[in-house]
Design a protein around this motif. Structure first.
Motif, PDB file in Angstrom:
ATOM      1  N   GLY A 326      54.798 -22.405   7.086  1.00  0.00           N
ATOM      2  CA  GLY A 326      56.164 -21.887   6.713  1.00  0.00           C
ATOM      3  C   GLY A 326      56.070 -20.589   7.559  1.00  0.00           C
ATOM      4  N   LEU A 327      57.672 -20.235   7.540  1.00  0.00           N
ATOM      5  CA  LEU A 327      57.922 -18.945   8.283  1.00  0.00           C
ATOM      6  C   LEU A 327      57.406 -17.568   7.402  1.00  0.00           C
ATOM      7  N   SER A 328      56.966 -16.584   7.868  1.00  0.00           N
ATOM      8  CA  SER A 328      56.696 -15.312   7.169  1.00  0.00           C
ATOM      9  C   SER A 328      57.470 -14.089   7.826  1.00  0.00           C
ATOM     10  N   PHE A 329      58.301 -13.496   6.998  1.00  0.00           N
ATOM     11  CA  PHE A 329      58.901 -12.433   7.350  1.00  0.00           C
ATOM     12  C   PHE A 329      58.144 -11.039   7.225  1.00  0.00           C
ATOM     13  N   SER A 330      58.276 -10.048   8.125  1.00  0.00           N
ATOM     14  CA  SER A 330      57.691  -8.595   8.221  1.00  0.00           C
ATOM     15  C   SER A 330      58.378  -8.039   6.938  1.00  0.00           C
ATOM     16  N   PRO A 331      57.865  -6.860   6.430  1.00  0.00           N
ATOM     17  CA  PRO A 331      58.379  -6.084   5.214  1.00  0.00           C
ATOM     18  C   PRO A 331      59.768  -5.602   5.534  1.00  0.00           C
ATOM     19  N   ASP A 332      59.761  -5.239   6.777  1.00  0.00           N
ATOM     20  CA  ASP A 332      61.242  -4.636   7.331  1.00  0.00           C
ATOM     21  C   ASP A 332      62.269  -5.618   7.810  1.00  0.00           C
ATOM     22  N   ALA A 386      54.871  -3.067   9.443  1.00  0.00           N
ATOM     23  CA  ALA A 386      54.973  -4.254  10.341  1.00  0.00           C
ATOM     24  C   ALA A 386      54.278  -4.404  11.474  1.00  0.00           C
ATOM     25  N   THR A 387      52.993  -3.474  11.594  1.00  0.00           N
ATOM     26  CA  THR A 387      52.470  -3.594  12.793  1.00  0.00           C
ATOM     27  C   THR A 387      51.184  -4.569  12.922  1.00  0.00           C
ATOM     28  N   THR A 388      50.782  -4.995  11.622  1.00  0.00           N
ATOM     29  CA  THR A 388      49.664  -5.522  11.470  1.00  0.00           C
ATOM     30  C   THR A 388      49.611  -6.730  10.404  1.00  0.00           C
ATOM     31  N   ILE A 389      48.993  -7.709  10.768  1.00  0.00           N
ATOM     32  CA  ILE A 389      48.912  -8.973   9.842  1.00  0.00           C
ATOM     33  C   ILE A 389      47.481  -9.055   9.240  1.00  0.00           C
ATOM     34  N   TYR A 390      47.230  -9.212   8.122  1.00  0.00           N
ATOM     35  CA  TYR A 390      45.917  -9.391   7.518  1.00  0.00           C
ATOM     36  C   TYR A 390      45.721 -10.767   7.168  1.00  0.00           C
ATOM     37  N   PHE A 391      44.534 -11.306   7.282  1.00  0.00           N
ATOM     38  CA  PHE A 391      44.448 -12.658   6.926  1.00  0.00           C
ATOM     39  C   PHE A 391      42.606 -12.839   6.803  1.00  0.00           C
ATOM     40  N   ASN A 392      42.334 -13.894   6.017  1.00  0.00           N
ATOM     41  CA  ASN A 392      41.059 -14.280   5.812  1.00  0.00           C
ATOM     42  C   ASN A 392      40.602 -15.036   6.680  1.00  0.00           C
ATOM     43  N   ALA A 393      39.501 -15.073   7.111  1.00  0.00           N
ATOM     44  CA  ALA A 393      38.680 -16.210   8.100  1.00  0.00           C
ATOM     45  C   ALA A 393      37.384 -16.208   7.831  1.00  0.00           C
ATOM     46  N   ALA A 403      42.027  -7.956  10.675  1.00  0.00           N
ATOM     47  CA  ALA A 403      43.185  -7.547  10.972  1.00  0.00           C
ATOM     48  C   ALA A 403      43.702  -7.715  12.505  1.00  0.00           C
ATOM     49  N   MET A 404      44.996  -8.334  12.443  1.00  0.00           N
ATOM     50  CA  MET A 404      45.771  -8.528  13.647  1.00  0.00           C
ATOM     51  C   MET A 404      46.863  -7.670  14.424  1.00  0.00           C
TER      52      MET A 404
END
Length: 453
Positions: A326-332, A386-393, A403-404
């Protein structure tokens, strides 16, 4: 078995990022027997006997957190859940139980927008065949008060962002509608039916300003199918013909409903609203009978973006047998992203990558980022800027936080624990929750001020 709530101290060899050394609370539910005393490796049966904590709900100010504790009963093949509360500043020593039912369940605790009370679902006053009802309760004392008397029970609820409405879903299977009560009138306020339709409401959510409710509803309800099941003809019909679903809007001021999608080229499967309320991203499923209602239906689903003010819809992807998240929007609300296989030309087993684009760049191409990372990338949560996307892997036999960078696509591993971590951020409060477990530590929750130093 009794519960044991304990602090797990931060040891020198823990390798959380520096910010996570600001640990302010930890909650562990563990067996208070030999496993705890001797710190031996957990066996399969040890794990089965553990009480389970879950449904973590921090208050919007980040001061308190509600959660549930579920106790298994393997003799009776059942379980029982109650609601607890803990201070995020004081940790486990402040934890206390709020509900006490021996053979009934309290689930889905949810804070009111002002944090003065919470509501939850329970079958405490129901018979075996009756559903859950809503109750409200103060966290600082007092008995729970019943809010609903829905004949078919309540199957979902939420507060409006402006704190005016408590809305819930109820009705016969496949025909559930939305009902609302003014928060100021709780607990005795009479519920008002908000939606009318032959078919039931599926996914639903408030607009950020609380003025509208968006929902997905099938075009029709199959009365013959209902009768077939009621008469006991319960055999599954393979690749049954089912109605398409559309995205609708309910204006809470006027009470009017209106369809937001009218295209016959897709069936709406789910949606996400941008934080500023200007955009809705939704998944459009195939209209072909043999590509719907199957396990791999998402392979035949594409992503769409709607501008709420104009109703204009942009198709974002056009792939066959390629599964997308699904789509994900940044906080801004400036960026939109989704994950999909590295190879989007055809069905493949390639690792998932992140695809990102400016929301208002209509017709623009998505950038593929994280291409050098040697694992799957899943949409986690965004940084506030909105400069970084965090995820578990996964990393070998562990799971770590990564962090990406949205601009460069570079991935950094932030944690190096000999454990399985699951890091998330609560949307309402911004509280970071870190799930932790290893062979001698039961599922444990930490919270921290930040995931970065």
């Amino acid at each position: 078995m009794p519960e044991l709530y304990q602090y797990l101290p931060i040891e020198d060899d823990m390798r959380f990022p520096s910010a996570t050394r600001l640990l302010i609370a930890v909650l562990a539910l563990t067996w208070a027997g030999e496993v705890s005393a001797q710190q031996r490796t957990f066996t399969f049966m040890d794990v089965q006997e553990l009480k389970r904590a879950g449904s973590w709900v921090p208050r919007s100010d980040g001061a308190l957190m509600l959660y549930t504790v579920t106790t298994p009963d393997w003799v009776e093949a059942s379980s029982q859940s109650d609601i607890h509360i803990v201070s995020l500043a004081d940790g486990v020593s402040s934890s206390r139980r709020l509900t006490f039912t021996d053979d009934k369940n309290e689930t889905q605790p949810t804070w009111s927008p002002d944090g003065s009370f919470f509501v939850f679902l329970s079958n405490r006053d129901s018979g075996e065949s009756e559903g859950n009802q809503l109750y409200m309760m103060r966290h600082d004392g007092g008995e729970a008060q019943k809010v609903t008397e829905a004949e078919e029970g309540v199957s979902g609820f939420d507060f409006s962002p402006d704190g005016r409405w408590l809305v819930y879903r109820s009705g016969e299977s496949g025909q559930e509608q939305l009902f609302g009560t003014l928060v100021a009138d709780l607990p005795a306020g009479e519920a008002e039916q908000l939606t009318e339709g032959e078919a039931g409401i599926e996914q639903w959510d408030f607009s950020p300003d609380g003025d509208h409710i968006y929902f997905v509803r099938p075009d029709e309800f199959d009365e013959d199918e209902k009768l077939r099941l009621e008469e006991g003809f319960t055999v599954d019909v393979k690749n049954a013909t089912t109605p398409f679903s559309r995205l609708w809007s309910l204006d809470l001021g006027s009470g009017s409903e209106s369809p937001m999608t009218t295209s016959e080229s897709y069936s709406v499967d789910g949606f996400t609203i941008s934080p500023d309320g200007r955009w809705i991203g939704f998944a459009g499923g195939s209209t072909e009978r043999y590509e719907r209602n199957i396990t791999q239906a998402r392979l035949y689903t594409d992503q769409y973006l709607m501008e709420v003010s104009s109703g204009q819809v942009e198709r974002l992807t056009d792939n066959y047998e390629v599964g997308e998240s699904g789509l994900s929007f940044s906080p801004d609300s400036r960026w939109i992203a989704f994950t999909a296989p590295d190879d989007m030309e055809r069905y493949s087993m390639t690792n998932s990558r992140m695809y990102v684009r400016a929301v208002d760049d209509g017709g623009g191409a998505f950038r593929k980022i994280g291409t050098e990372f040697d694992e799957n990338i899943r949409a986690g949560f965004w940084s506030d800027d909105a400069t970084t996307i965090y995820f578990n892997a996964g990393v070998t036999v562990t799971t770590q936080l990564h962090a990406m960078d949205v601009q460069t696509g570079q991935v950094r591993q932030l944690t190096h624990e000999r454990a399985a971590l699951s890091v998330s951020r609560d949307e309402d409060s911004g509280v970071i929750l870190i799930g932790y477990s290893d062979p001698v530590t039961p599922p444990t929750v930490f919270t921290t001020a930040s995931v970065e130093g």
